[in-house]
Design a protein around this motif. Structure first.
Motif, PDB file in Angstrom:
ATOM      1  N   GLU A   5       0.827  -1.194   0.000  1.00  0.00           N
ATOM      2  CA  GLU A   5       0.000   0.000   0.000  1.00  0.00           C
ATOM      3  C   GLU A   5       0.869   1.253   0.000  1.00  0.00           C
ATOM      4  OE1 GLU A   5      -0.800   0.109   4.786  1.00  0.00           O
ATOM      5  OE2 GLU A   5      -2.045  -1.196   3.547  1.00  0.00           O
ATOM      6  N   THR A  16       0.529   5.363   1.196  1.00  0.00           N
ATOM      7  CA  THR A  16      -0.250   6.337   1.952  1.00  0.00           C
ATOM      8  C   THR A  16      -0.110   7.711   1.299  1.00  0.00           C
ATOM      9  OG1 THR A  16       0.083   5.097   3.990  1.00  0.00           O
ATOM     10  CG2 THR A  16      -0.592   7.401   4.219  1.00  0.00           C
ATOM     11  N   GLY A  19      -1.950   2.104  -7.061  1.00  0.00           N
ATOM     12  CA  GLY A  19      -1.013   2.930  -6.327  1.00  0.00           C
ATOM     13  C   GLY A  19      -1.072   4.421  -6.571  1.00  0.00           C
ATOM     14  N   ILE A  70      -5.119   5.348   2.176  1.00  0.00           N
ATOM     15  CA  ILE A  70      -4.209   4.266   1.800  1.00  0.00           C
ATOM     16  C   ILE A  70      -4.722   3.635   0.509  1.00  0.00           C
ATOM     17  CG2 ILE A  70      -3.356   1.992   2.478  1.00  0.00           C
ATOM     18  CD1 ILE A  70      -3.474   3.004   5.388  1.00  0.00           C
ATOM     19  N   LYS A 113      -3.977   0.570  -2.325  1.00  0.00           N
ATOM     20  CA  LYS A 113      -3.297  -0.705  -2.595  1.00  0.00           C
ATOM     21  C   LYS A 113      -2.529  -0.613  -3.915  1.00  0.00           C
ATOM     22  CE  LYS A 113      -5.169  -2.929   0.882  1.00  0.00           C
ATOM     23  NZ  LYS A 113      -4.382  -3.200   2.042  1.00  0.00           N
ATOM     24  N   TYR A 114      -1.416  -1.347  -3.974  1.00  0.00           N
ATOM     25  CA  TYR A 114      -0.652  -1.399  -5.216  1.00  0.00           C
ATOM     26  C   TYR A 114       0.156  -2.686  -5.286  1.00  0.00           C
ATOM     27  CZ  TYR A 114       4.226  -0.712  -3.765  1.00  0.00           C
ATOM     28  OH  TYR A 114       5.488  -0.878  -3.263  1.00  0.00           O
TER      29      TYR A 114
END
Length: 182
Positions: free
Chosen positions: A55, A57, A152, A169, A171-172
């Motif tokens: 993830e 941020t 991302g 946050i 996700k990637y």
């Protein structure tokens, strides 16, 4: 029965060796389809191929030198690094951008170049690695590529005076290819 086993063991060993001899080598990452900006210079070889799953941020912040404007600012990544078989081999976090192998070796780096990826995905990236700390797999790594990115990018949600300071946050996933001199 002992005579049968005595003849069977060498036969099984020979067949096993023959099967290994015909097994194709594991695929090695190719830079052929990458934009020139993120290609590793000649004279380097792939030392490790990893998949980062994690993830990123972001924080809603006022834009520098643009009074009254806001943007999602990159705060930092956190990902597990897996080998091609899916086993965890390390972590990636920052800032500064840090790749840490489970064997205790660690490397940081500075971005040299980026190239666009498909919509909704982080750009491809070429990083020049600093000398590694610790002993292990990352010692001698000179370059790191971020390729095959998925997700991302900064959130699409509102970022304004009312949401300033809020973190999100995202996700990637990305392949991190680590290169050493030949």
């Amino acid at each position: 029965m002992q005579a049968f086993v005595a003849r069977a063991v060498p036969l099984v060993a020979a067949l096993t060796l023959a099967a290994c001899a015909t097994t194709p080598p594991a695929p090695v990452f190719s830079q052929d389809a990458l934009p020139d900006a993120v290609k590793v210079p000649a004279g380097h070889r792939v030392a490790m191929e990893t998949v980062g799953v994690g993830e990123i941020t972001y924080e809603c912040r006022a834009k520098a030198q643009a009074a009254g404007s806001f943007e999602w600012a990159f705060v930092g990544p956190k990902a597990d690094l897996q080998n091609r078989a899916g086993a965890k081999v390390g972590t990636y976090f920052g800032p500064p951008a840090t790749w840490a192998a489970d064997d205790g070796s660690r490397v940081t780096g500075a971005q040299l170049a980026v190239a666009p990826a498909s919509a909704g995905n982080l750009p491809l990236q070429l990083v020049k690695a600093n000398p590694a700390t610790g002993a292990g797999a990352l010692v001698g790594v000179a370059y790191i590529q971020r390729v095959a990115t998925r997700g991302g990018v900064a959130p699409a949600s509102a970022c304004d005076a009312g949401t300033a300071g809020r973190r999100e946050i995202v996700k990637y996933q990305a392949d991190y290819i680590l290169w050493k001199p030949v």
